[in-house]
Design a protein around this motif. Structure first.
Motif, PDB file in Angstrom:
ATOM      1  N   PRO A  13       0.836  -5.847  21.463  1.00  0.00           N
ATOM      2  CA  PRO A  13       1.678  -4.896  20.919  1.00  0.00           C
ATOM      3  C   PRO A  13       2.573  -5.131  20.178  1.00  0.00           C
ATOM      4  O   PRO A  13       3.288  -4.806  19.280  1.00  0.00           O
ATOM      5  CB  PRO A  13       1.940  -3.624  21.780  1.00  0.00           C
ATOM      6  CG  PRO A  13       2.006  -4.198  22.928  1.00  0.00           C
ATOM      7  CD  PRO A  13       1.175  -5.336  22.952  1.00  0.00           C
ATOM      8  N   ASP A  19      -4.313  -1.701  16.708  1.00  0.00           N
ATOM      9  CA  ASP A  19      -3.259  -0.907  16.118  1.00  0.00           C
ATOM     10  C   ASP A  19      -2.157  -0.528  17.186  1.00  0.00           C
ATOM     11  O   ASP A  19      -1.480   0.323  16.777  1.00  0.00           O
ATOM     12  CB  ASP A  19      -3.950   0.364  15.144  1.00  0.00           C
ATOM     13  CG  ASP A  19      -4.483   1.198  15.866  1.00  0.00           C
ATOM     14  OD1 ASP A  19      -4.676   0.819  17.309  1.00  0.00           O
ATOM     15  OD2 ASP A  19      -5.004   2.052  15.706  1.00  0.00           O
ATOM     16  N   GLU A  20      -2.067  -1.379  18.218  1.00  0.00           N
ATOM     17  CA  GLU A  20      -0.991  -0.908  19.101  1.00  0.00           C
ATOM     18  C   GLU A  20       0.418  -1.354  18.557  1.00  0.00           C
ATOM     19  O   GLU A  20       0.125  -2.688  17.901  1.00  0.00           O
ATOM     20  CB  GLU A  20      -1.336  -1.380  20.719  1.00  0.00           C
ATOM     21  CG  GLU A  20      -2.232  -0.689  21.186  1.00  0.00           C
ATOM     22  CD  GLU A  20      -1.741   0.898  21.788  1.00  0.00           C
ATOM     23  OE1 GLU A  20      -0.601   1.126  21.588  1.00  0.00           O
ATOM     24  OE2 GLU A  20      -2.601   1.422  22.290  1.00  0.00           O
ATOM     25  N   SER A  21       1.366  -0.825  19.027  1.00  0.00           N
ATOM     26  CA  SER A  21       2.874  -1.418  18.582  1.00  0.00           C
ATOM     27  C   SER A  21       3.721  -1.089  19.712  1.00  0.00           C
ATOM     28  O   SER A  21       3.481  -0.139  20.475  1.00  0.00           O
ATOM     29  CB  SER A  21       3.372  -1.036  17.351  1.00  0.00           C
ATOM     30  OG  SER A  21       3.583   0.242  17.473  1.00  0.00           O
ATOM     31  N   SER A  31       6.576   0.302  19.423  1.00  0.00           N
ATOM     32  CA  SER A  31       7.277   1.808  19.068  1.00  0.00           C
ATOM     33  C   SER A  31       6.238   3.107  19.387  1.00  0.00           C
ATOM     34  O   SER A  31       6.472   3.827  19.658  1.00  0.00           O
ATOM     35  CB  SER A  31       7.609   1.817  17.612  1.00  0.00           C
ATOM     36  OG  SER A  31       6.546   1.637  16.640  1.00  0.00           O
ATOM     37  N   LYS A  32       4.816   2.455  19.274  1.00  0.00           N
ATOM     38  CA  LYS A  32       3.827   3.293  19.446  1.00  0.00           C
ATOM     39  C   LYS A  32       3.788   3.535  20.892  1.00  0.00           C
ATOM     40  O   LYS A  32       3.817   4.895  21.490  1.00  0.00           O
ATOM     41  CB  LYS A  32       2.497   2.766  19.071  1.00  0.00           C
ATOM     42  CG  LYS A  32       1.417   4.010  19.009  1.00  0.00           C
ATOM     43  CD  LYS A  32       0.367   3.553  18.422  1.00  0.00           C
ATOM     44  CE  LYS A  32      -0.981   4.314  18.443  1.00  0.00           C
ATOM     45  NZ  LYS A  32      -2.306   3.494  17.925  1.00  0.00           N
ATOM     46  N   TRP A  90       7.441   5.649  21.913  1.00  0.00           N
ATOM     47  CA  TRP A  90       7.228   7.152  21.483  1.00  0.00           C
ATOM     48  C   TRP A  90       6.173   7.924  22.242  1.00  0.00           C
ATOM     49  O   TRP A  90       6.652   9.216  22.639  1.00  0.00           O
ATOM     50  CB  TRP A  90       7.109   7.128  20.065  1.00  0.00           C
ATOM     51  CG  TRP A  90       8.312   6.851  19.239  1.00  0.00           C
ATOM     52  CD1 TRP A  90       8.468   5.550  18.552  1.00  0.00           C
ATOM     53  CD2 TRP A  90       9.717   7.458  19.238  1.00  0.00           C
ATOM     54  NE1 TRP A  90       9.758   5.572  17.732  1.00  0.00           N
ATOM     55  CE2 TRP A  90      10.437   6.631  18.453  1.00  0.00           C
ATOM     56  CE3 TRP A  90      10.206   8.561  19.987  1.00  0.00           C
ATOM     57  CZ2 TRP A  90      11.738   6.994  18.305  1.00  0.00           C
ATOM     58  CZ3 TRP A  90      11.397   8.650  19.673  1.00  0.00           C
ATOM     59  CH2 TRP A  90      12.377   8.057  18.831  1.00  0.00           C
ATOM     60  N   THR A  91       5.073   7.128  22.683  1.00  0.00           N
ATOM     61  CA  THR A  91       4.348   7.929  23.640  1.00  0.00           C
ATOM     62  C   THR A  91       4.784   8.224  24.862  1.00  0.00           C
ATOM     63  O   THR A  91       4.804   9.367  25.510  1.00  0.00           O
ATOM     64  CB  THR A  91       3.084   7.145  23.686  1.00  0.00           C
ATOM     65  OG1 THR A  91       2.547   6.919  22.344  1.00  0.00           O
ATOM     66  CG2 THR A  91       1.791   8.022  24.619  1.00  0.00           C
ATOM     67  N   THR A 144       7.070  11.070  24.380  1.00  0.00           N
ATOM     68  CA  THR A 144       6.407  12.406  24.551  1.00  0.00           C
ATOM     69  C   THR A 144       6.063  12.893  25.512  1.00  0.00           C
ATOM     70  O   THR A 144       5.897  14.143  25.981  1.00  0.00           O
ATOM     71  CB  THR A 144       5.079  11.950  23.456  1.00  0.00           C
ATOM     72  OG1 THR A 144       5.681  11.358  22.419  1.00  0.00           O
ATOM     73  CG2 THR A 144       4.566  13.384  23.065  1.00  0.00           C
ATOM     74  N   ASP A 156      12.271   1.893  17.340  1.00  0.00           N
ATOM     75  CA  ASP A 156      11.450   1.509  18.218  1.00  0.00           C
ATOM     76  C   ASP A 156      10.977   2.363  19.423  1.00  0.00           C
ATOM     77  O   ASP A 156      10.378   2.508  20.016  1.00  0.00           O
ATOM     78  CB  ASP A 156      11.350   0.013  18.477  1.00  0.00           C
ATOM     79  CG  ASP A 156      12.270  -0.297  19.648  1.00  0.00           C
ATOM     80  OD1 ASP A 156      12.973   0.631  20.168  1.00  0.00           O
ATOM     81  OD2 ASP A 156      12.644  -1.355  19.988  1.00  0.00           O
ATOM     82  N   ARG A 161      -3.828   7.002  28.230  1.00  0.00           N
ATOM     83  CA  ARG A 161      -3.488   6.262  27.252  1.00  0.00           C
ATOM     84  C   ARG A 161      -3.639   4.780  27.738  1.00  0.00           C
ATOM     85  O   ARG A 161      -3.366   3.916  26.605  1.00  0.00           O
ATOM     86  CB  ARG A 161      -2.447   6.579  26.640  1.00  0.00           C
ATOM     87  CG  ARG A 161      -2.169   7.931  25.917  1.00  0.00           C
ATOM     88  CD  ARG A 161      -2.898   7.878  24.603  1.00  0.00           C
ATOM     89  NE  ARG A 161      -2.678   7.281  23.668  1.00  0.00           N
ATOM     90  CZ  ARG A 161      -1.755   7.224  22.633  1.00  0.00           C
ATOM     91  NH1 ARG A 161      -1.179   8.515  22.463  1.00  0.00           N
ATOM     92  NH2 ARG A 161      -1.307   6.356  21.794  1.00  0.00           N
ATOM     93  N   TYR A 209      -1.278   3.062  29.165  1.00  0.00           N
ATOM     94  CA  TYR A 209      -0.092   2.411  29.137  1.00  0.00           C
ATOM     95  C   TYR A 209       0.630   2.271  30.649  1.00  0.00           C
ATOM     96  O   TYR A 209       1.816   1.755  30.769  1.00  0.00           O
ATOM     97  CB  TYR A 209       1.318   3.426  28.340  1.00  0.00           C
ATOM     98  CG  TYR A 209       0.710   3.303  26.790  1.00  0.00           C
ATOM     99  CD1 TYR A 209       0.052   2.354  26.256  1.00  0.00           C
ATOM    100  CD2 TYR A 209       1.102   4.543  26.138  1.00  0.00           C
ATOM    101  CE1 TYR A 209      -0.216   2.363  24.871  1.00  0.00           C
ATOM    102  CE2 TYR A 209       0.899   4.707  24.663  1.00  0.00           C
ATOM    103  CZ  TYR A 209       0.169   3.383  24.062  1.00  0.00           C
ATOM    104  OH  TYR A 209      -0.116   3.409  22.772  1.00  0.00           O
TER     105      TYR A 209
END
Lengths: 440, 339
Positions: free
Chosen positions: A416, B23-25, B27-28, B31-32, B35, B82, B219, B221
């Protein structure tokens, strides 16, 4: 249950653009740029000079070392230049440039007709060597070397690598569907050379039609088709052997260390052609695709045609490509120009659009552990990337086994933080090699 | 080349393979996690009112601002978008009582981002969880304010009285008194599970925190092993050693109340959101299991034997300090090593 291995990633395979497209035969180019180095190992020495007339299939550069493979003219015509040209792997390389006479005439005695079963192992090996066969999956290791394991390494099985796990590429898939018999013949020849009775064909499950057609063709033979889970890097030799034979090639070892030899689909077709018809390796099937290509295709190309010509046959670019790559997107080589020639290892020509590549700036490692889960070799890629960035390189070698990395790119794909882990690993390896050389 | 598209060959990017990325990052991911924490955070605002809101908002704002100023000063790229500084602020806010004086969130946030994160080199380089360092600095500086909480009479209504947290009551007055406060044992469990009792903001609603944690596991993570191992270690050790958690004054082994130990204090928040902070925990699943078991055991040790009623924060920080050792000791099994 399809068999699998630990680690790996599952990128969107993007094979849909070309999977259903039959192989097209490219028209004869007017000019062919044939590099004298198309394999791993020593370069060849050209034996033709400017002004010479050559025929199709004639040797134009000879191998001077054991790990080398001769190079043949891919059409008839006149040698107009022997000079340095751009090369898709080595940046630049000496090349023999042939201007086609348009007749595409074979060298005397070609093609011939031969019964492979009447030939002995020594003759078969010599044919393979003289025909300039190399691994056509992209690694381009000379086939005759791979087919000559030393006597202390007994071989008991042969594996045909039909995994084609790289996204986008469908050349092997199409060859399996359209030239099934040639593949099986090539495989039987290879098994005879190696003196093995058991053969396997590993094919990823995303090619059910290929699994079925090869299985049908192998009925009643000692060749078994093994469906593989669709997962990258299923087609890397080490993971393929692990999955099919449940043997682990030792660190620093070769497939022959665990009693097997792996060959690519295209190489088997070339083997059948060489042995039965005397035809050397002068053409190959490549997938020309990517988001920037107007009409992606699978094309049979002459060695020496340029990427630009191949792309032209696919309607050219529909948008500005961000990257042009030889091979697949995971392990292929980025190109500076499309004026590079197709070589024996050109399995694909990809023109990737900005949307395809998903680059992004490199950020610090947040230790998410995805690279560790993805590494098929059981390494710690995040640590290797940090060691590559700042050293010490010896730690990367001794404590983190950087030399075991197969550079499959799974770690980079999942990262990532968009870290260029493989690039750092290559740096570690190069530094280590330089230090080792300095010691000697 | 087709006529419309002119190829600019000077534009090709030449770099090492691979040429495609998922498409992971960062910031993703961040922010997840934000959330996933949001429901519990919103519930605490509903529970404690404006005080909770201003504490959370202040923590987040100061964390983000501190990061901005430090990066500006160091002439580094500004990475406040981020979500990581935001997350530190959110986590810190959920770790402190809702009605603390305004200078406490500011102090804790500056310590969290300024000291715990950026003196180490910023995101990815910090050894300790910044939010937990922020909390620890507040506990050290204002111990009384950090262990006093608004008393809840009924959901949504806050009166001016303050009281000790369930763990505080347990520490000072014992198990029987704690049950008495709630009426009976079942009511106590229910109040703690739903979050209708007093406590720091993130310690209240177990159910919303668990749902948020499940979402992170779904997810990919968070590895499920971390919260499961940490929580079950705490439950089992509490059951075995009992101590303060012994039901009805019994002192024998195997009589502790594991359910109370799970639902009380910051265990759920810690197990799902702090012990899972990628940057500060071991990188392999095996290492994470050791980390989680160690954090669970230290939590019980501090709760039963230590001076503080709660041990989750220090337990995780202590385990953060041994993460590099765990990472050196626990490496993945190398391919081909068996041969």
């Amino acid at each position: 249950m399809a068999k699998s291995f630990r680690g790996g990633v599952h990128p969107d395979d993007r094979k849909r653009y070309t999977a259903a497209k039959s192989i097209e035969v490219a028209p004869l180019p007017q000019k062919l740029i044939i590099p004298t180095r198309q394999h791993l190992g020593a370069p060849c020495a050209p034996i033709v000079k400017v002004g010479d007339l050559v025929k199709k299939g004639q040797v134009i550069a000879e191998a001077q070392a054991f790990v080398a493979s001769p190079i043949h003219a891919s059409t008839s015509g006149k040698v107009v230049e022997v000079a340095e040209y751009p090369h898709p792997v080595f940046g630049a390389c000496q090349a023999v440039v042939i201007e086609s006479d348009g007749k595409d005439e074979w060298a005397p005695g070609l093609p011939l007709s031969r019964d492979w079963q009447s030939l002995d192992v020594k003759e078969l090996k010599e044919i393979v060597r003289l025909a300039g066969l190399v691994g056509m999956g992209g690694a381009t290791f000379p086939t005759h070397v791979k087919m000559s394991p030393p006597p202390e390494k007994p071989i008991d099985s042969f594996i045909l690598n039909g995994a084609e796990c790289e996204p986008y590429l469908t050349a092997d898939h199409r060859v399996m569907l359209e030239q099934t018999e040639r593949i099986i013949t090539g495989m039987k020849i290879a098994m005879k050379i190696l003196g093995v009775s058991k053969g396997y064909v590993g094919i990823e499950k995303n090619k059910p039609d290929a699994i079925e057609i090869i299985r049908k063709a192998c009925t009643g033979s000692a060749i078994e088709v093994v469906p593989l889970k669709t997962k990258y890097p299923q087609g890397a030799e080490k993971t393929l052997i692990k999955v099919i034979l449940d043997r682990e090639v030792p660190s620093g070892g070769l497939p022959m260390d665990v009693g097997t030899v792996v060959q690519n689909v295209g190489t088997m077709v070339a083997m059948a052609d060489a042995v039965e018809k005397g035809i050397p390796l002068i053409e190959r099937v490549a997938t020309i695709t990517g988001g920037a290509i107007a009409e992606p295709k699978n094309i049979l190309l002459r060695v020496g045609a340029t990427f630009a010509q191949a792309i032209e046959l696919c309607g050219g670019f529909k948008e500005q490509p961000v990257k042009v790559i030889m091979g697949g997107p995971m392990m292929g080589m980025a190109q500076r120009t499309v004026e590079v020639p197709v070589i024996k290892g050109t399995s694909g020509i990809l023109a990737l659009s900005a949307a395809d590549v998903n680059m992004g700036d490199e950020q610090p490692c947040i230790r998410c552990g995805r690279c560790i889960e993805a590494c098929p070799m059981g390494l710690v890629p995040n640590m290797l990337s940090i060691l590559g960035e700042r050293g010490p390189f010896e730690v990367a070698v001794k404590e983190y086994n950087v030399l075991d990395c197969v550079e499959c790119g799974s770690c980079v794909y999942v990262c990532p933080a968009k870290r260029n882990i493989v690039q750092y690993i290559k740096l570690c390896k190069a530094q280590n090699a330089a230090q080792a050389a300095a010691k000697k | 080349m087709s006529a419309e598209v002119k190829l600019d060959t000077g534009m090709f990017t030449v770099s090492a393979s691979p040429h495609i990325r998922c498409d992971e990052s960062i910031s993703k991911i961040m922010w997840t996690v934000n959330t996933a924490l949001a429901p519990a955070a919103l519930f605490s605002i509903y529970q404690f009112g404006i005080g909770a809101f201003s504490t959370l908002a202040l923590c987040i704002a100061v964390c983000v601002l501190t990061e901005y100023l430090i990066q500006k000063w160091q002439e580094k790229p500004i990475t406040i978008n981020d979500g990581s500084a935001f997350l530190t602020g959110l986590l810190l806010g959920m770790n402190i009582p809702p009605d603390v004086p305004w200078y406490m969130p500011i102090f804790g946030s500056v310590v969290a981002i300024g000291i715990a994160k950026h003196t180490m080199g910023g995101l990815g380089f910090n050894i300790f969880n910044p939010a937990l360092i922020g909390r620890a600095s507040l506990v050290a500086s204002w111990p009384v304010l950090m262990t006093t909480w608004p008393k809840m009479d009924m959901p949504g209504k806050v009166d001016a009285l303050t009281t000790a947290t369930p763990l505080g009551i347990l520490k000072m007055e014992g198990y029987a008194k704690l049950v008495e406060v709630f009426g009976d044992q079942a009511t106590m469990y229910k109040a703690m599970f739903l979050g209708t009792h007093g406590g720091s903001m993130g310690e209240t609603s177990a159910v919303l925190l668990i749902l948020g944690g499940f979402y992170l596991i779904y997810r990919g993570y968070v590895n499920w092993q971390i919260p499961v191992v940490m929580i079950s270690t705490v439950a089992v050790l509490t059951w075995i050693f009992g101590g303060l958690y012994n039901v009805s004054g019994s002192t024998g082994l195997l009589t502790g109340d594991p359910i109370l130990s799970i639902l009380s204090g910051g265990l759920i928040l810690g197990a799902f959101f702090m012990a899972t902070d990628m940057v500060t925990i071991p990188i392999t699943v095996k290492g994470q299991i050791i980390f989680a078991a160690g954090a669970g055991a230290l939590t019980v040790l501090i709760r039963l034997q230590g001076g503080y009623p709660e041990g989750v924060c220090y337990a995780i920080l202590l385990m953060n300090s041994v993460t590099p050792l765990i990472d050196r000791a626990i490496k993945p099994v190398r391919f081909g090593k068996t041969v």
